[in-house]
Write an enzyme that holds these catalytic residues in place. Structure first.
Site, PDB file in Angstrom:
ATOM      1  N   GLU A  41      86.659 -18.994  16.816  1.00 19.24           N
ATOM      2  CA  GLU A  41      87.382 -19.680  15.442  1.00 19.24           C
ATOM      3  C   GLU A  41      89.300 -18.627  15.959  1.00 19.24           C
ATOM      4  O   GLU A  41      89.177 -18.656  15.999  1.00 19.24           O
ATOM      5  CB  GLU A  41      86.288 -18.658  14.406  1.00 19.24           C
ATOM      6  CG  GLU A  41      87.428 -18.716  12.485  1.00 19.24           C
ATOM      7  CD  GLU A  41      86.425 -17.738  12.012  1.00 19.24           C
ATOM      8  OE1 GLU A  41      86.982 -17.745  10.568  1.00 19.24           O
ATOM      9  OE2 GLU A  41      86.071 -16.853  12.486  1.00 19.24           O
ATOM     10  N   LYS A 112      86.217 -24.633   7.602  1.00 18.60           N
ATOM     11  CA  LYS A 112      84.810 -23.687   7.195  1.00 18.60           C
ATOM     12  C   LYS A 112      84.776 -23.340   5.314  1.00 18.60           C
ATOM     13  O   LYS A 112      86.407 -23.606   4.401  1.00 18.60           O
ATOM     14  CB  LYS A 112      86.105 -22.525   7.757  1.00 18.60           C
ATOM     15  CG  LYS A 112      85.005 -20.784   7.058  1.00 18.60           C
ATOM     16  CD  LYS A 112      85.648 -19.777   7.934  1.00 18.60           C
ATOM     17  CE  LYS A 112      85.101 -18.779   7.787  1.00 18.60           C
ATOM     18  NZ  LYS A 112      85.748 -17.602   8.208  1.00 18.60           N
ATOM     19  N   CYS A 146      82.177 -18.750  11.310  1.00 19.98           N
ATOM     20  CA  CYS A 146      81.988 -17.951  11.665  1.00 19.98           C
ATOM     21  C   CYS A 146      81.023 -17.309  10.502  1.00 19.98           C
ATOM     22  O   CYS A 146      79.414 -17.733   9.895  1.00 19.98           O
ATOM     23  CB  CYS A 146      82.849 -17.059  11.244  1.00 19.98           C
ATOM     24  SG  CYS A 146      83.377 -15.434  12.112  1.00 19.98           S
TER      25      CYS A 146
END
Length: 266
Positions: A41, A112, A146
């Site tokens: 990330e 995200k 994540c």
């Protein structure tokens, strides 16, 4: 498909250096016969860099760094997925990850959707309702970043859209190693797909990353697993593994969606 993960210490604010080591790792992975290489990330800039730096370093999805990475992918003949701060057309900055194929074409850009804690919220806007699944080397591939993986709905949504492999660029820190150790395997098992989870190790300011990058299989196994040090790990994924697991039972077939509608708006 031969998939590799690069677990590394972050190099915050060092875009040029990160592009250079991305190229080195792409060359090393290609020499091992790897077809797809996944980086952590926010690999391009580092993760824990603060809102001012994120604003300064954010690039569009087709920005200068993306052009360099597309050239590396084409030059090495390897697909590359990496995390970076994206400047959207709306002016907002997103925690994003992009996938280039071995011809240097952008196949997928994901933002995200679930922001973690004050750190994420201070730097980024949340991504919208876009969970693409694309074809890469004959495989159906989706992406999460994540914290997104910790919401089972996200992985299930990709699996129901046909994803056979979910790429997860990650910046997971202590004391949340349970996620890397258990949740990654659970998501792969319950969705009967592969999950490629590429994490950092070492420290970045006050954050200590837990490592434990892995490729998790549809049977809950981990054909590739890193410890807590820098490593380039890889595994060969086979469709036979998917078929074998789904032959014994198929969660997608056995679901009863009518029973779950009540939780959709809660």
């Amino acid at each position: 498909m031969h998939v590799a993960l690069y677990q590394c210490q972050p190099q915050p604010l060092a875009v040029i250096d990160n592009l250079a080591r991305l190229q080195r790792q792409a060359q090393a992975a290609k020499a091992q016969g790897v077809e797809l290489l996944v980086f952590p990330e926010m690999f391009l800039t580092g993760y824990n860099i603060g809102s001012d730096a994120v604003q300064r370093l954010a690039e569009q999805a087709d920005g200068p760094s993306a052009s360099v990475i597309a050239g590396i992918a084409e030059g090495c003949g390897i697909a590359i997925a990496y995390g970076y701060p994206e400047r959207g057309a709306d002016g907002q900055v997103y925690n994003s990850a992009q996938l280039f194929d071995a011809q240097g074409n952008s196949r997928l850009n994901y933002r995200k959707t679930h922001l973690f804690g004050e750190l994420d919220h201070a730097m980024f806007s949340p991504g919208g309702d876009q969970f693409p699944v694309v074809e890469l080397n004959g495989w159906q591939v989706g992406m999460l970043i994540c914290y997104d993986l910790e919401f089972p709905e996200n992985a299930r949504r990709l699996a129901l859209s046909g994803a056979e492999l979910i790429l997860v660029p990650t910046a997971n820190m202590l004391p949340f190693e349970f996620i890397a150790d258990v949740t990654v395997r659970s998501r792969a098992f319950e969705n009967q797909c592969f999950v490629a989870y590429a994490n950092y190790c070492g420290a970045e300011d006050t954050i200590q990353y837990c490592g434990l990058s892995s490729v998790a299989g549809p049977d809950g196994s981990r054909p590739a697993l890193a410890a807590d040090q820098p490593a380039l790990i890889s595994a060969v994924l086979t469709r036979e593994a998917l078929v074998q697991v789904r032959r014994s039972h198929d969660y997608r077939r056995d679901r009863r969606p009518a029973l779950y509608r009540a939780i959709g708006d809660q």
